[in-house]
Design an enzyme around this catalytic site. Structure first.
Site, PDB file in Angstrom:
ATOM      1  N   ASP A 103     -33.632 -32.573  10.782  1.00 23.19           N
ATOM      2  CA  ASP A 103     -33.836 -33.703   9.882  1.00 23.19           C
ATOM      3  C   ASP A 103     -35.097 -34.474  10.267  1.00 23.19           C
ATOM      4  O   ASP A 103     -35.933 -34.780   9.441  1.00 23.19           O
ATOM      5  CB  ASP A 103     -32.611 -34.639   9.862  1.00 23.19           C
ATOM      6  CG  ASP A 103     -32.183 -35.122  11.245  1.00 23.19           C
ATOM      7  OD1 ASP A 103     -32.728 -34.650  12.273  1.00 23.19           O
ATOM      8  OD2 ASP A 103     -31.289 -35.984  11.301  1.00 23.19           O
ATOM      9  N   ASP A 106     -38.366 -37.069  16.497  1.00 18.94           N
ATOM     10  CA  ASP A 106     -38.777 -38.413  16.911  1.00 18.94           C
ATOM     11  C   ASP A 106     -39.548 -38.278  18.229  1.00 18.94           C
ATOM     12  O   ASP A 106     -40.747 -38.023  18.219  1.00 18.94           O
ATOM     13  CB  ASP A 106     -37.487 -39.246  17.020  1.00 18.94           C
ATOM     14  CG  ASP A 106     -37.698 -40.691  17.396  1.00 18.94           C
ATOM     15  OD1 ASP A 106     -38.855 -41.126  17.466  1.00 18.94           O
ATOM     16  OD2 ASP A 106     -36.705 -41.397  17.627  1.00 18.94           O
ATOM     17  N   GLY A 108     -39.108 -35.864  20.252  1.00 20.00           N
ATOM     18  CA  GLY A 108     -39.241 -34.421  20.475  1.00 20.00           C
ATOM     19  C   GLY A 108     -38.291 -33.895  21.541  1.00 20.00           C
ATOM     20  O   GLY A 108     -38.214 -32.689  21.770  1.00 20.00           O
ATOM     21  N   THR A 110     -34.984 -33.623  21.784  1.00 20.92           N
ATOM     22  CA  THR A 110     -33.896 -32.726  21.355  1.00 20.92           C
ATOM     23  C   THR A 110     -34.393 -31.287  21.296  1.00 20.92           C
ATOM     24  O   THR A 110     -33.797 -30.391  21.899  1.00 20.92           O
ATOM     25  CB  THR A 110     -33.382 -33.158  19.961  1.00 20.92           C
ATOM     26  OG1 THR A 110     -33.041 -34.544  20.013  1.00 20.92           O
ATOM     27  CG2 THR A 110     -32.172 -32.346  19.546  1.00 20.92           C
ATOM     28  N   LYS A 134     -41.935 -38.248  13.275  1.00 24.24           N
ATOM     29  CA  LYS A 134     -42.553 -39.511  13.711  1.00 24.24           C
ATOM     30  C   LYS A 134     -43.571 -39.147  14.777  1.00 24.24           C
ATOM     31  O   LYS A 134     -43.283 -39.211  15.967  1.00 24.24           O
ATOM     32  CB  LYS A 134     -41.498 -40.446  14.299  1.00 24.24           C
ATOM     33  CG  LYS A 134     -40.524 -41.039  13.301  1.00 24.24           C
ATOM     34  CD  LYS A 134     -39.574 -42.002  14.017  1.00 24.24           C
ATOM     35  CE  LYS A 134     -38.520 -42.523  13.088  1.00 24.24           C
ATOM     36  NZ  LYS A 134     -37.455 -43.249  13.818  1.00 24.24           N
TER      37      LYS A 134
HETATM   38  P1  IMP Z   1     -35.667 -36.840  19.290  1.00 27.36           P
HETATM   39  O1  IMP Z   1     -34.893 -36.031  20.301  1.00 27.36           O
HETATM   40  O2  IMP Z   1     -36.132 -38.154  19.883  1.00 27.36           O
HETATM   41  O3  IMP Z   1     -36.803 -36.081  18.650  1.00 27.36           O
HETATM   42  O4  IMP Z   1     -34.654 -37.295  18.176  1.00 27.36           O
HETATM   43  C1  IMP Z   1     -34.160 -36.425  17.240  1.00 27.36           C
HETATM   44  C2  IMP Z   1     -32.880 -36.943  16.630  1.00 27.36           C
HETATM   45  O5  IMP Z   1     -32.801 -38.370  16.661  1.00 27.36           O
HETATM   46  C3  IMP Z   1     -32.797 -36.583  15.174  1.00 27.36           C
HETATM   47  O6  IMP Z   1     -32.226 -35.316  14.966  1.00 27.36           O
HETATM   48  C4  IMP Z   1     -31.968 -37.707  14.584  1.00 27.36           C
HETATM   49  O7  IMP Z   1     -30.598 -37.382  14.668  1.00 27.36           O
HETATM   50  C5  IMP Z   1     -32.255 -38.887  15.472  1.00 27.36           C
HETATM   51  N1  IMP Z   1     -33.224 -39.847  14.882  1.00 27.36           N
HETATM   52  C6  IMP Z   1     -34.484 -40.095  15.292  1.00 27.36           C
HETATM   53  N2  IMP Z   1     -35.093 -41.030  14.539  1.00 27.36           N
HETATM   54  C7  IMP Z   1     -34.185 -41.396  13.597  1.00 27.36           C
HETATM   55  C8  IMP Z   1     -34.242 -42.337  12.484  1.00 27.36           C
HETATM   56  O8  IMP Z   1     -35.229 -43.017  12.195  1.00 27.36           O
HETATM   57  N3  IMP Z   1     -33.102 -42.407  11.734  1.00 27.36           N
HETATM   58  C9  IMP Z   1     -31.981 -41.665  11.988  1.00 27.36           C
HETATM   59  N4  IMP Z   1     -31.903 -40.787  13.010  1.00 27.36           N
HETATM   60  C10 IMP Z   1     -32.992 -40.652  13.806  1.00 27.36           C
END
Ligand code: IMP
Length: 177
Positions: A103, A106, A108, A110, A134
């Site tokens: 989806d 953010d 990165g 995950t 983002k």
């Molecule tokens: P990352 O590991 O920081 O890249 O975050 C990834 C996960 O964070 C995504 O799969 C979302 O579930 C959640 N996430 C990050 N930003 C948002 C947002 O603005 N709204 C809702 N969920 C978010």
């Protein structure tokens, strides 16, 4: 511009349904041409990617397989900072052309933590399709092959994305006011 409330916060429209659907079709078209003659396996990451995955899949003309897996939880409005285990990956990825569907990327973290678990199964190729990115928030660089929209570092809901469990059903993307 529509303003909506989810829990205690106000959000305003950021991407309309039309804009989203047009972009999803473009991504599907790119995949259709790049995977002509192949049979990609889409690994969609729950919960957030279900709507993007569904719309994308409808526009595919290549043969394709799909599965959903569950990874991390994201509590409230900031990343929990740790990726929980993956559930539901039963396919054998050896020799397959894998496309991971997210989806939003953010920080990165995950994908950065999860990708090695997939690559050690030796898929023939592995690409990433994320609906949102983002890019300003990147802490863990990950190569993204298909990006719907690069958005500012602001919290968003809708089109599968939630704020504390709500907002996933919205057809548009809304940004925190
Ligand atoms: P990352 O590991 O920081 O890249 O975050 C990834 C996960 O964070 C995504 O799969 C979302 O579930 C959640 N996430 C990050 N930003 C948002 C947002 O603005 N709204 C809702 N969920 C978010």
């Amino acid at each position: 511009m529509a303003v909506i409330n989810v829990h205690d916060k106000s959000f305003e429209t950021y991407l309309s349904e039309d804009v989203i659907q047009k972009r999803v079709k473009e991504i599907a078209a790119a995949i259709n041409s790049e995977y002509a003659g192949k049979r990609p396996l889409f690994i969609c990451i729950l919960n957030g990617s279900f709507m993007f995955a569904s719309d994308l899949f409808k526009h595919l003309t290549v043969e394709a397989e799909l599965c959903f897996i569950k990874l991390a939880s994201y509590k409230g409005m900031k990343s929990s900072g740790k990726v929980v285990t993956s559930i539901g990956l039963e396919e054998d990825l050896f020799g397959k052309d894998v496309i991971i569907v997210e989806d939003i990327v953010d920080t990165g973290k995950t994908l950065h933590d999860f990708l090695p678990k997939l690559s050690h199964q030796q898929p023939r190729s592995m690409k990433i399709a994320t609906f949102l990115h983002k890019s300003e928030a990147t802490e863990y660089p990950v190569k993204l092959d298909y990006v719907g929209f690069d958005i500012p570092n602001k919290f968003v809901v809708g089109y599968g994305l939630d704020y504390d469990g709500l907002g996933r059903n919205l057809k548009e993307i809304y940004q925190l006011v």
